[in-house]
Design an enzyme around this catalytic site. Structure first.
Site, PDB file in Angstrom:
ATOM      1  N   SER A  25      -5.614   3.909  -5.007  1.00 19.46           N
ATOM      2  CA  SER A  25      -4.264   3.474  -4.658  1.00 19.46           C
ATOM      3  C   SER A  25      -3.575   4.381  -3.651  1.00 19.46           C
ATOM      4  CB  SER A  25      -3.411   3.370  -5.933  1.00 19.46           C
ATOM      5  OG  SER A  25      -3.346   4.616  -6.585  1.00 19.46           O
ATOM      6  N   LYS A  37       4.649   6.230 -11.963  1.00 20.58           N
ATOM      7  CA  LYS A  37       4.828   6.539 -10.542  1.00 20.58           C
ATOM      8  C   LYS A  37       6.283   6.352 -10.114  1.00 20.58           C
ATOM      9  CE  LYS A  37       0.065   5.302  -9.359  1.00 20.58           C
ATOM     10  NZ  LYS A  37      -0.835   4.402  -8.606  1.00 20.58           N
TER      11      LYS A  37
END
Length: 812
Positions: free
Chosen positions: A683, A726
């Site tokens: 990612s 995140k």
């Protein structure tokens, strides 16, 4: 058999190396040959004079001895018979002819071949009194050894008395007793018959002592057996006497006691049959026999297990919800799943126990949640830690043939609970090991399968036990170490980390009341400002769970308890300004926000077991030859993402406003700071793409923007995991905008995944492809031209969705 003077020794013969025997003259014995060189030597001798030199090797463990690994004196032997075995080995029968010494090795490749010289016996002095005494002593000691071993016969005595040659007597005796190779070789190499007899005499003297000691031990063992048998009869007579006098417990009473326990335990039919069979064996067995104790232990386990004992479930959904809410803050998804299970049980009384796996970082309340579930359902609670378990017998138990055998931990837990339907928590299922003792994870396959565990068989009991009514709950920090077959049997429920607001609420509602009570304080003695708790969370702890926060609050409670114990009766109110004095300087240094005007730097988002992290992707260009350098301890997947980003930039150079061959005279260096921390995951592709374009074009990235997402060579942006963690990391450094894959919009709809207060503070910017990404990050630059739009491709995940990350690395 070859007569003494019917042979002539060849000067050059094949050599046969033997490892555990020394052959003497006139000795006949079979040999089993398996080594290739030895077989070749036998075949060469058989096709010629049928003679070969048999020599002992110095080291028995040496599989392929060379000339240096053999003794130099051996025995020339005649092959009387040979036969090939079905397994490829060869069996031969040989007779020793004469002693010989090796002069030279003439062949060592296919087999060993040597030139030799015969060894002549020294002359024996006639009418030697010492020689006669030695021979008589050797005969007498040989007879003693045979007598101690109970194998002496008149034929053997006659054979020993009939040999007049001292050399032959020494060879005969030494070849028929078990001695070390080194000692037998010394006897073989001696050419003086007197010396050989002296060596044999010394060996026999030691052997007499050993044989005498062995005979003594055998005699004592027989006496001990006779004593045990005598005690058995005496105890039987004593039992009968006590029975006649009415003193002591009759065997019938013991049997009747067990039968009463069988009825009370309500054993299943097959279990009752096996118990009756073992009880019948016990009745016919002496009560002091070793096996009697094993059978009693087995019967005790059978009668003490809860075969038909269950606790009544509390199916009041409102009360269960109240208990779950009181014990744990939030965790809506988990609580809904438990209430759904209770609702199904209320409507269907035959519902099998579910297999649930709580997956999440340490300290988020997985284990304590299992206790709350048992409390809400009114069931007993059993916890078994699987961390570090490597022995399959811990799950399935040991067989009764082993000394100290016990059932496995599953059966032991059910016995301790006293119920066949408890809430059974298997903690740390991702930390099971395996070694030569078996694989516990494989043993759990039957335990955690509702279709099979209705007849779970423990090795100790060897009887089916119904585990289908047990509610099994497993916990894990990571999904990757769990075998796929075991994972398929469980329903995965993810517990992500807590936000700062959630930690404050949990501290005020759960942690502080317990800590104040445990430290002997009164509720009004100590209070905390919300700002102080937030400061502890942000500056003194770095975790997804609550254990570190609990320790810091406990440290403050201890200091306050000391003050109270010293006589300070005032009330203590902890503020943010007091933390430095109570806990010392802040332990956590937060990442600085990205500054403006720095081309080639992008803000990426990562997931770790401690929660979300900020990771800056740095890209620099320099004159070179088109090399790509990657530093920062990046994993293989992250390196592949960097190569994908560069490949996309090369293909779409004109659309990015770059020269077509921009990379040919340029080196690109990509670095991720904190190089001591391993980093892995796909990612980071979005952040790598933005940082590369920023470095190549000299355009800085906006400082209020962080990003995450996986890219493909076609320019598509794929979904990621750990969005909540995140997002919290971005919020911690003041970033308000987060670029996410459009496929992750479903996570924003899930309140349990992304809380409403988090969505209010952050702006989530979804993108489908790199064209959308670059136009969003650099909206005012005309060198970024709209690229051809590709139809979005559905991202197919293989297998269930896994919580990203590993226990030592950061997943980006």
């Amino acid at each position: 058999m070859v007569e003494k003077n019917d042979f002539e020794i060849e000067k050059e013969l094949p050599l046969l190396a033997v490892r555990d025997v020394v052959i003497f003259t006139d000795m006949i014995l079979p040999l089993y040959i398996g080594r290739d060189k030895s077989v070749a030597a036998i075949e060469a001798a058989w096709s010629g004079s049928k003679q070969l030199l048999v020599v002992a090797q110095r080291e028995q463990r040496d599989e392929f001895p060379g000339p240096e690994g053999l003794y130099r004196v051996g025995t020339v032997a005649q092959i009387i018979r040979q036969m090939k075995m079905p397994d490829g080995r060869m069996k031969i029968l040989v007779q020793g002819l004469a002693k010989a010494r090796i002069v030279e090795f003439t062949e060592t490749e296919a087999y060993m071949k040597v030139t030799l010289e015969a060894m002549e016996e020294d002359q024996v002095p006639e009418d030697s009194v010492e020689l006669e005494a030695l021979m008589r002593n050797v005969r007498e000691q040989s007879q003693k050894i045979l007598l101690l071993r109970d194998v002496l016969s008149e034929e053997i005595v006659g054979l020993l008395e009939g040999i007049d040659e001292p050399g032959r007597l020494a060879d005969l005796v030494i070849s028929n007793i078990r001695v070390k190779i080194e000692e037998a070789q010394k006897v073989l190499e001696a050419t003086d018959p007197m010396v050989r007899l002296q060596l044999v005499n010394a060996i026999l003297a030691q052997e007499v002592k050993v044989s005498a000691m062995q005979a003594k031990l055998d005699s004592e063992a027989r006496e001990e057996m006779d004593k045990t048998q005598k005690e058995f009869f005496l105890r039987e007579q004593l039992r009968l006497i006590k029975r006649e006098l009415g003193d002591g417990i009759d065997r019938d009473d013991e049997a009747n006691e067990y039968k009463a326990k069988f009825q009370k335990a309500h054993l299943p039919k097959d279990v009752a049959m096996e118990a009756a069979k073992q009880l019948s064996r016990l009745e016919w067995m002496h009560q002091d026999a070793a096996e009697a104790s094993i059978i009693r232990s087995y019967l005790d386990w059978i009668v003490e297990l809860p075969w038909s004992v269950t606790t009544r479930d509390h199916l009041d959904l409102a009360q269960a919800k109240k208990i779950l809410d009181a014990d744990h803050y939030n965790l809506k998804k988990v609580k809904d799943r438990i209430l759904e299970y209770l609702a199904v049980m209320k409507l269907s009384h035959r519902q099998k126990g579910p297999i649930i796996c709580f997956l999440g970082p340490p300290g988020v309340g997985k284990t304590s949640l299992g206790q709350s579930i048992a409390k809400a359902m009114g069931r007993k609670f059993v916890r078994l830690s699987l961390g570090g378990m490597k022995d399959e017998a811990e799950i399935r138990g040991h067989r009764r043939t082993y000394i100290g055998a016990l059932p496995g931990r599953i059966i032991q837990g059910l016995k301790a609970a006293g119920s066949s339907n408890p809430v059974f928590m298997l903690d740390e299922v991702d930390k099971i090991g395996n070694d030569f003792r078996g694989d516990p994870a494989s043993a759990l396959l039957e335990v955690l399968d509702p279709e099979q565990n209705s007849s779970f068989s423990d090795h100790y009991l060897n009887l089916p036990f119904d585990l289908s009514r047990v509610m099994f709950i497993t916990t894990a920090n990571f999904l990757d170490p769990i075998p796929q077959a075991l994972e398929d049997r469980m329903e995965i429920i993810s517990l992500s980390g807590y936000t700062s607001e959630e930690k404050v609420s949990i501290s005020k509602k759960h942690l502080l009341p317990r800590l104040i009570r445990d430290h002997g304080l009164k509720p009004g003695d100590l209070t905390f400002q919300d700002s102080a708790i937030k400061a502890i969370i942000s500056s003194y702890t770095h975790e997804a769970g609550l254990r570190g926060l609990d320790r810091k609050l406990a440290a403050i409670c201890r200091k306050v308890a000391r003050k109270v114990a010293e006589g300070h009766n005032k009330r203590f109110r902890i503020t943010e300004n007091q933390l430095h004095r109570l806990l010392g300087p802040p332990e956590i240094i937060h990442e600085p926000k990205l500054a403006d005007g720095q081309p080639g730097v992008a803000t990426g988002l990562a997931w770790t077991e401690a929660g979300g992290e900020i990771m800056y992707i740095e890209v620099r260009t320099m004159p070179g030859k088109g090399n790509l350098s990657l530093t920062g301890q990046l994993g293989e997947v992250m390196k592949e993402s960097a190569q994908t980003v560069l490949a996309y930039a090369r293909v779409h150079a004109s659309e990015l406003g770059l020269e077509k061959d921009f990379y040919e005279e340029m080196d690109i260096h990509i670095h991720v700071p904190e190089g001591a921390v391993p980093k892995e995951g796909p990612s980071a592709g979005v952040a790598l793409m933005v940082a590369l374009v920023s470095a190549l074009t000299g355009t800085p990235v906006p400082r209020d923007m962080a990003m995450t997402g996986e890219i493909t060579l076609r320019g598509q942006i794929l979904a990621i995991g750990g969005l909540k963690e995140k997002s919290l990391a971005a919020l911690r450094i003041g970033v308000k905008k987060i670029i996410i894959p459009r496929q992750n919009l479903k996570d924003l709809e899930d309140v349990a995944e992304i809380p409403a207060n988090l969505k209010r503070k952050l702006e989530f910017l979804p993108v489908d492809n790199i064209s959308d990404l670059l136009n969003l990050v650099f909206p005012d630059k005309n060198y970024i031209k709209p690229m051809k739009h590709h139809r979005p491709v559905r991202h197919i995940r293989r297998g269930p969705r896994r919580l990203p990350g590993s226990r030592r690395s950061a997943r980006i």
